[in-house]
Design an enzyme around this catalytic site. Structure first.
Site, PDB file in Angstrom:
ATOM      1  N   GLN A   1      36.250  37.910  49.521  1.00 53.80           N
ATOM      2  CA  GLN A   1      36.849  36.846  48.716  1.00 53.80           C
ATOM      3  C   GLN A   1      35.835  35.795  48.294  1.00 53.80           C
ATOM      4  O   GLN A   1      36.128  34.965  47.446  1.00 53.80           O
ATOM      5  CB  GLN A   1      37.964  36.157  49.519  1.00 53.80           C
TER       6      GLN A   1
ATOM      7  N   TRP B   1      31.959  36.256  48.227  1.00 56.29           N
ATOM      8  CA  TRP B   1      30.565  36.511  47.845  1.00 56.29           C
ATOM      9  C   TRP B   1      30.423  36.626  46.336  1.00 56.29           C
ATOM     10  O   TRP B   1      29.375  36.314  45.796  1.00 56.29           O
ATOM     11  CB  TRP B   1      30.017  37.735  48.569  1.00 56.29           C
TER      12      TRP B   1
ATOM     13  N   TYR C   1      45.961  40.636  40.966  1.00 53.89           N
ATOM     14  CA  TYR C   1      46.707  40.439  42.210  1.00 53.89           C
ATOM     15  C   TYR C   1      47.990  39.646  41.964  1.00 53.89           C
ATOM     16  O   TYR C   1      49.085  40.088  42.321  1.00 53.89           O
ATOM     17  CB  TYR C   1      45.794  39.724  43.204  1.00 53.89           C
TER      18      TYR C   1
ATOM     19  N   VAL D   1      34.234  37.768  39.928  1.00 51.53           N
ATOM     20  CA  VAL D   1      35.088  38.954  40.024  1.00 51.53           C
ATOM     21  C   VAL D   1      36.337  38.648  40.850  1.00 51.53           C
ATOM     22  O   VAL D   1      37.446  39.049  40.496  1.00 51.53           O
ATOM     23  CB  VAL D   1      34.299  40.137  40.632  1.00 51.53           C
TER      24      VAL D   1
ATOM     25  N   HIS E   1      33.071  50.512  41.337  1.00 47.89           N
ATOM     26  CA  HIS E   1      31.822  50.789  42.053  1.00 47.89           C
ATOM     27  C   HIS E   1      31.383  52.232  41.803  1.00 47.89           C
ATOM     28  O   HIS E   1      30.217  52.502  41.505  1.00 47.89           O
ATOM     29  CB  HIS E   1      32.001  50.553  43.560  1.00 47.89           C
TER      30      HIS E   1
END
Lengths: 439, 439
Positions: A328, A330, A343, A334, A368
């Site tokens: 949440q 770093w 969300y 995004v 990813h």
């Protein structure tokens, strides 16, 4: 004088008293401040030793000219650059669609379909080019796909916010709408504030394209002026860390990875572990450097140049005691996008928190994998599985580890988890591209 | 419901506010608690890697049976053991002299001369035996000389304290003297307290010989009883750390030292530095283990067994911010002795603090050299110079470095300084004993 001497000697003669050693639990002593300095000194010395050993064994491997072939295979064909130029088309399509929607020329359904087609093409077209055009290098492909992904997220946010503005207007809640698009707190500057549909301009959408955020807003907070010294310090950091990243990769990562190929092919477990731990330190340091280079230097430089006010590109993830807290904090751009456009809409549609959170991880895992597999032209799902493995890990750490233990577990998963995925991909890429030659 | 949705969307739509990045100096953010955990995780991982690499390269080298030849060259000649038994003679001579002095049979001058001869022989006789008897091994010699040095310091303290007691009696300050030898604070137990010359017994001097202190006192503080669980935990630590010290030395120190011989002979500077840094980590960890093994486990075990109350064998040297603080706090028995029987007497004789402090370092340097050179049969002055180098280092650190920087400098001098001296001696010993064979 004699008496004083005797008193002194008396004081001297009694020189023991009942007491515990400091390290005995009975002493109640707790001050190990110096141990922190010990850790720092030991780390610096250990790595100075490794650096010297590396230089002695391999000589100087860093060579900036070797970077060019990573981007360019055929000097007369620049497919990655062409793709980046083509990306402007998608921006213009999004702007055109929104303009028609604001004028009522398109119905909401037509607009939605157009946006969907636009974004679907953004996702598939560059991937197809990277997969099919042989002169695209893995690094060039990754840069192109990264840019397209960022643009995709931005245009999705653009579409959503404009839709919200229209919804608020059509529901006759005009007061609310005005207080949204022109913040009532800043009445003095209200003439400078943009109201829907005044935001649907080329200048506005291109500012958003280059701004260091993924979430569209009609009136971004702006800093009053460009601080030149701040901007040039960030620019210097950008250039310096680019050199350092390239140099360390060539000098430190590549020799370790190359020497890991043999144990990985033989599946020699103890040697694989040794190579993994040997790779973990440079990989982690490079990741930390990359983090600072991208999230602090580069994004702050861009923000300063564009007078973009909100510099919260990361929070204090280094103190995170749970895996969830790390994810949440770093990567705030995004994370903000995921919360605002994925969300919360899921929650509003009635899904539970658990399902929505898992869906966010699933989306993240998909991107990813997309950003790694397509440029390497190799579908292995290691990155996907690495991201999905965060869910049980988050549960485990949150359930069983607290405070410093939780923090250490997060660090450990970062330091160990990444090089596992890196080794997997490198190994498969090596076997696929160079394996047949040696056999 | 619709209005609430709009309010939610309004809240969503504004998601940026002007703020600095945490790592920018403007943010005022300072919480890097997680970095400590990062250091710990990195240290553990780096050393796990080194451990695995060592095992893969050398296999298991640790072998407890190899310890025996270090003490024993010729199984029918036990010179070190004989010397340890002979040491009782010096204890008895000291006790005899003090008894005669207390009865007035010897004049103070005769007693002083006898003590001087006794101590001079204690210093030279074992050194001569170690140098001249070929069956004494370096390790055996070091143990014998260490024991004799400790005994020498103890008997010097014994002589001093008894002299102070006589001085106080003869100067008719009997009240003071009584309050010294029988502490007035403990009037209730005064019948158990010993007064001069009642302390001149075999039992008393042998208790002092084995007690974990170098400073004699007529009535040592005693703990009320032996805590069995505490004693056995310390005993277990003693045995365990002995094994660990021997194992780590065989597995980690010796291969590094052996591989350092070639670069040292060739005087290859960059390789020497690399070997030095490679040696620094195991050497430092072994020193830390040795510190805990000797100063915490062994001395606490002895103290518990003898119901000796004062367990202050070390203070918080790990937090020391100056070199002086380190030397004053890491070895309290020796420090106490130096202050009580060397530094303060020098001050009383009118020497300045500076001169007295330097004299303490000089004495310490002499004994360091004595304990290393004689067992190795090789006079190189490296240990002497290492100790004397502490004086300019202490001046430099005290003058220029404060707080955490001072602490880091102390750690650095410990971690780097020791292996330099170790490498010097090992190199010279190697050249002297094995050099000719290879040439």
């Amino acid at each position: 004088l004699k008496i004083t001497n005797i008193q002194k000697k008396k004081k001297n003669a009694i020189c023991h008293r009942t007491q515990e050693s400091l390290l005995s639990s009975g002493s109640g002593y707790k001050n190990y401040r110096g141990v922190i300095n010990w850790c720092v000194v030991m780390l610096v010395l250990s790595n100075a030793r490794l650096f010297l050993e590396n230089l002695l064994r391999y000589g100087v491997l860093a060579d900036p000219t070797q970077v060019i072939p990573l981007f360019l295979k055929d000097p007369y064909s620049w497919p990655a650059m062409c793709l980046l130029i083509v990306s402007n088309v998608f921006i213009l399509v999004a702007l055109y669609t929104e303009r028609q929607l604001s004028k009522g020329s398109f119905s909401e359904l037509v607009g939605f379909l157009l946006h969907c087609i636009n974004m679907a093409v953004m996702l598939t077209f560059p991937a197809a080019v990277v997969l099919l055009v042989p002169s695209v290098t893995p690094v060039g492909g990754a840069v192109v796909l990264g840019t397209y992904t960022i643009l995709l997220l931005k245009l999705y946010s653009y579409k959503d916010v404009n839709l919200w503005c229209r919804e608020m207007s059509t529901q006759k809640a005009k007061k609310l709408a005005r207080s949204l698009s022109c913040k009532s707190q800043t009445l003095l500057h209200c003439e400078q504030q943009v109201c829907y549909p005044g935001n649907l301009t080329l200048k506005d959408i291109y500012y958003f394209t280059f701004a260091p955020t993924l979430c569209y807003e009609l009136n971004f907070p702006r800093s009053p002026n460009i601080r030149m010294s701040f901007m040039f310090r960030r620019l210097f950091e950008m250039l310096f860390f680019t050199q350092l990243l390239v140099g360390l990769t060539q000098q430190w990562m590549i020799p370790v990875i190359q020497s890991s190929m043999k144990p990985l092919e033989d599946m020699d477990l103890s040697r694989m572990t040794e190579r993994l731990l040997r790779l973990a330190v440079p990989n982690h340091l490079l990741w930390l450097l990359f983090f600072y280079w991208f999230f602090h230097s580069s994004l702050n430089f861009t923000a300063e140049l564009l007078r973009f006010g909100d510099r919260q590109f990361y929070k204090d993830w280094w103190n995170s005691e749970t895996v969830t807290y790390f994810w949440q904090n770093w990567n705030i751009p995004v994370h903000k996008w995921c919360i605002r456009h994925f969300y919360k809409p899921l929650l509003r549609k009635g899904f539970s928190k658990m399902v929505s959170q898992s869906a966010v991880f699933f989306l993240s895992a998909f991107f990813h994998e997309y950003l790694v597999s397509v440029p390497l032209r190799m579908f292995r799902l290691w990155a996907f599985m690495g991201m999905m493995a965060q869910l049980p890990l988050a549960w485990f750490v949150g359930r069983f580890l607290r405070g410093n233990y939780g923090n250490a577990a997060v660090w450990l998963s970062l330091i160990i988890g990444q090089p596992i995925a890196v080794l997997m991909y490198v190994h498969d890429y090596y076997v696929l591209n160079y394996g047949q030659e040696t056999n």
